[in-house]
Each structure stands twice: as structure tokens, then as C-alpha cells.
Write a protein that holds these residues in place. Structure first.
Motif, PDB file in Angstrom:
ATOM      1  N   ALA A 160       3.987   6.011  -5.264  1.00 35.97           N
ATOM      2  CA  ALA A 160       4.002   6.048  -6.729  1.00 35.97           C
ATOM      3  C   ALA A 160       2.873   6.916  -7.262  1.00 35.97           C
ATOM      4  O   ALA A 160       3.048   7.667  -8.230  1.00 35.97           O
ATOM      5  N   SER A 161       1.712   6.834  -6.630  1.00 35.60           N
ATOM      6  CA  SER A 161       0.562   7.612  -7.096  1.00 35.60           C
ATOM      7  C   SER A 161       0.763   9.109  -6.905  1.00 35.60           C
ATOM      8  O   SER A 161       0.167   9.925  -7.612  1.00 35.60           O
ATOM      9  N   MET A 162       1.589   9.482  -5.941  1.00 37.27           N
ATOM     10  CA  MET A 162       1.824  10.889  -5.622  1.00 37.27           C
ATOM     11  C   MET A 162       3.215  11.354  -6.047  1.00 37.27           C
ATOM     12  O   MET A 162       3.682  12.413  -5.619  1.00 37.27           O
ATOM     13  N   ASN A 169       7.904  14.662  -5.794  1.00 36.02           N
ATOM     14  CA  ASN A 169       9.160  15.077  -6.430  1.00 36.02           C
ATOM     15  C   ASN A 169       9.206  16.584  -6.668  1.00 36.02           C
ATOM     16  O   ASN A 169      10.246  17.226  -6.508  1.00 36.02           O
ATOM     17  N   LEU A 170       8.057  17.138  -7.049  1.00 39.07           N
ATOM     18  CA  LEU A 170       7.989  18.581  -7.272  1.00 39.07           C
ATOM     19  C   LEU A 170       8.281  19.351  -5.996  1.00 39.07           C
ATOM     20  O   LEU A 170       9.038  20.333  -6.000  1.00 39.07           O
ATOM     21  N   ARG A 171       7.696  18.905  -4.880  1.00 38.37           N
ATOM     22  CA  ARG A 171       7.886  19.624  -3.619  1.00 38.37           C
ATOM     23  C   ARG A 171       9.316  19.460  -3.100  1.00 38.37           C
ATOM     24  O   ARG A 171       9.858  20.371  -2.442  1.00 38.37           O
ATOM     25  N   ILE A 172       9.922  18.325  -3.354  1.00 39.93           N
ATOM     26  CA  ILE A 172      11.325  18.156  -2.972  1.00 39.93           C
ATOM     27  C   ILE A 172      12.204  19.142  -3.743  1.00 39.93           C
ATOM     28  O   ILE A 172      13.066  19.819  -3.169  1.00 39.93           O
ATOM     29  N   TYR A 214       0.833  -1.203   0.000  1.00 43.12           N
ATOM     30  CA  TYR A 214       0.000   0.000   0.000  1.00 43.12           C
ATOM     31  C   TYR A 214       0.870   1.255   0.000  1.00 43.12           C
ATOM     32  O   TYR A 214       0.646   2.190  -0.777  1.00 43.12           O
ATOM     33  N   TRP A 215       1.873   1.304   0.881  1.00 40.92           N
ATOM     34  CA  TRP A 215       2.682   2.506   1.026  1.00 40.92           C
ATOM     35  C   TRP A 215       3.470   2.812  -0.246  1.00 40.92           C
ATOM     36  O   TRP A 215       3.527   3.951  -0.688  1.00 40.92           O
ATOM     37  N   GLN A 216       4.055   1.775  -0.835  1.00 42.36           N
ATOM     38  CA  GLN A 216       4.815   1.992  -2.072  1.00 42.36           C
ATOM     39  C   GLN A 216       3.889   2.447  -3.201  1.00 42.36           C
ATOM     40  O   GLN A 216       4.264   3.308  -4.017  1.00 42.36           O
ATOM     41  N   ALA A 217       2.694   1.911  -3.264  1.00 42.40           N
ATOM     42  CA  ALA A 217       1.739   2.318  -4.298  1.00 42.40           C
ATOM     43  C   ALA A 217       1.277   3.758  -4.068  1.00 42.40           C
ATOM     44  O   ALA A 217       1.088   4.517  -5.030  1.00 42.40           O
ATOM     45  N   PHE A 218       1.102   4.146  -2.797  1.00 46.83           N
ATOM     46  CA  PHE A 218       0.731   5.530  -2.509  1.00 46.83           C
ATOM     47  C   PHE A 218       1.833   6.480  -2.961  1.00 46.83           C
ATOM     48  O   PHE A 218       1.566   7.509  -3.600  1.00 46.83           O
TER      49      PHE A 218
END
Length: 284
Positions: free
Chosen positions: A107-109, A114-117, A101-105
Motif C-alpha cells: 500500500a505504501s508503494m 502501479n506506475l511501473r506496471i 507488514y507485506w500488505q502495508a508495504f
């Protein structure tokens, strides 16, 4: 002093218009110098903020089982905490599959993260979170003991009840479960029991309101505990404080707090009793 706040007290994931809207399962336990979120149903983020806690202080989250009303908002909670300034590590304990679940979340975001980083200079959200597989037994969270036991919530095989102790006080959170024999020894002598509860008389009406009534009714009776049986458990285990949680059904106008109370008291349980409301605080 220890405290548990019932952030969400509704059983099941569906939400309907109602006067006293309760949201799905989540709790905040403050004990032994720890603040632990147990389950992350829809509404958990707002519930935590409503207690006055900063999302930046998140450190430990426990997911009892992988029904959506217990972990749907896990990813959004962590992402929102990250946007609020979370920079410290967070440990997630949950059954096998929670990492998927966490890895899929993530990936979905990925675009937003990446933009905020890059744009805002944030630390990588993934680097802050560590996933631990929950299993039967005892672990230490600082000075706080957390014991886990497999409960009875078919068809899910990995579903857990939890017992926390700081050496002087103890609390049990049942998770979703039907009665099972080993649970009495697990609960025995706890200061507080937060237990799911079902009102059998309302199940027929609930089944009639949804499209898959027969199958839903079968699941509810196989996987949950009637309020009168919760009272009997609390009485037999000499629990001082009982709180009904994950109420099923929660939006039936014929089932009031008095109805829940009468069902529990029919077992002769005479300890302190709380009927779950979102935001209910219990000090012990």
C-alpha cells in the motif's frame, strides 16, 4: 556441498559510525538445490548482490520473528528484485503478522508499483509473493527439510529457531533466543550452528550509551545468550562448526574477536569457530 553466508551480523537495529560497520541480521543459505534468505535486516539486498547472486533468483525467504532488525528490508528487497526483473514466485515464511507488514508495504508503494506496471509493462508484484505462516514442525522446501521450533525471546511469543537438512548435512540458525531446555535436542548433532551471541560484560556499557539503558539491559539479559553459553551448547550438542551471529554489543572497542573467542573457548568447545563478519562464507 552446502554454504551459508552471513550477510548481516549485528544485533539490534541501530547503526552508529564505527570502523568495522556490521549491519543487522540476514543470512543466505545454499543447500539442497535451494537458496534461502533467512531474515531481512537493513542491508540484506546489498548483501545478497555482494555474494554474486541475482535478485531475480529469489525464491524463498524466512523471517524468524518480528523485530525490525530481522524484517525491516523485506519489502524493499522484494521491490528491488522486482525492478531487477523478478518474474518467478517467491514464498515468504514468517510468524503471524508478516502478512500485515507485506500488505502495508504494498500500500505504501502503490503509486510506484502501479506506475511501473502501466509504464514499464511489469507483472504485478503482489501476484509474485505468497505468504505462509511459520509454525513449529517440519516442512519440505523441495528436497530440503526445514524444521522450526519456538525459541525464547520475550516479550515476543512467536520467535523461531530453524534447522535445515538435505539428508546428509544439517545446519541450525538460532534466531534471537535466550537458552532454553528443548533447544539442546533440536541442535544435537548439527554440522553447523549459527547462533546469536551476547557479551555480558559489554551490556552495561551499551546501556550507558543509549537513552533507555535500564529497560534495554533487562531485555538483553532476558532474551539473548551469552557467548560462553553458546560455546557450552555447541560442545554439549557435538556441533562441528560454530558461527557467532547477531553480536551484542557489536561496536564496543573493548570487545574484539579475541574476546568473543575466549568466551566461547572457556566452555571447552574445540570445534571450528567463526566470529560473525558481514559477508563471512562457511562451506560445509
Amino acid at each position: 556441498m552446502a554454504r551459508v553466508t552471513l550477510l548481516g551480523t549485528k544485533g539490534g537495529p541501530a547503526i552508529y559510525p564505527t570502523e568495522n560497520l556490521r549491519l543487522p541480521a540476514s543470512s543466505l543459505l545454499e543447500m539442497g538445490g535451494q537458496a534461502i534468505v533467512v531474515d531481512c535486516g537493513l542491508g540484506v539486498t546489498r548483501g545478497i548482490v555482494n555474494t554474486g547472486h541475482s535478485l531475480k533468483s529469489l525464491s524463498t525467504i524466512v523471517i524468524t520473528h518480528l523485530h525490525s532488525d530481522h524484517y525491516l528490508e523485506l519489502g524493499p528487497l522484494l521491490h528491488t528484485a522486482w525492478t531487477a526483473g523478478l518474474q518467478a514466485p517467491v514464498a515468504i515464511w514468517g510468524p503471524k503478522g508478516i502478512d500485515t507488514y507485506w500488505q502495508a508495504f504494498l500500500a505504501s508503494m502503490a503509486f510506484d508499483i502501479n506506475l511501473r506496471i502501466e509504464d514499464e509493462g511489469r507483472v504485478d508484484l503482489a501476484s509474485l509473493v505468497t505468504i505462509h505462516e511459520l509454525a513449529e514442525g517440519e516442512i519440505m522446501l523441495g528436497d530440503l527439510s526445514m524444521r522450526s521450533i519456538l525459541n525464547c525471546h520475550p516479550p515476543i511469543e512467536e520467535s523461531y529457531a530453524l534447522r535445515f537438512s538435505d539428508g546428509s548435512k544439517s545446519i541450525v540458525l538460532s534466531g534471537d533466543t535466550a537458552p532454553f531446555q528443548a533447544f539442546n535436542a533440536f541442535v544435537d548433532g548439527a554440522d553447523v550452528l549459527v547462533h546469536e551471541a551476547m557479551m555480558s560484560e559489554g551490556v552495561e556499557r551499551l546501556a550507558a550509551r543509549v537513552g533507555n539503558g535500564a529497560r534495554l539491559k533487562e531485555h538483553l539479559f532476558a532474551s539473548h545468550t551469552d557467548a560462553s553459553d553458546v560455546g557450552k551448547l555447541a560442545k554439549d550438542c557435538q556441533v562441528q562448526v560454530l558461527a557467532l551471529n547477531h553480536l551484542v554489543p557489536v561496536d564496543d572497542p573493548l570487545i574484539t574477536d579475541e574476546t568473543w573467542t575466549e568466551a566461547v573457548r572457556s566452555s571447552s568447545y574445540d570445534g571450528d569457530l567463526h566470529i560473525g563478519q558481514d559477508g563471512l562464507v562457511i562451506d560445509f
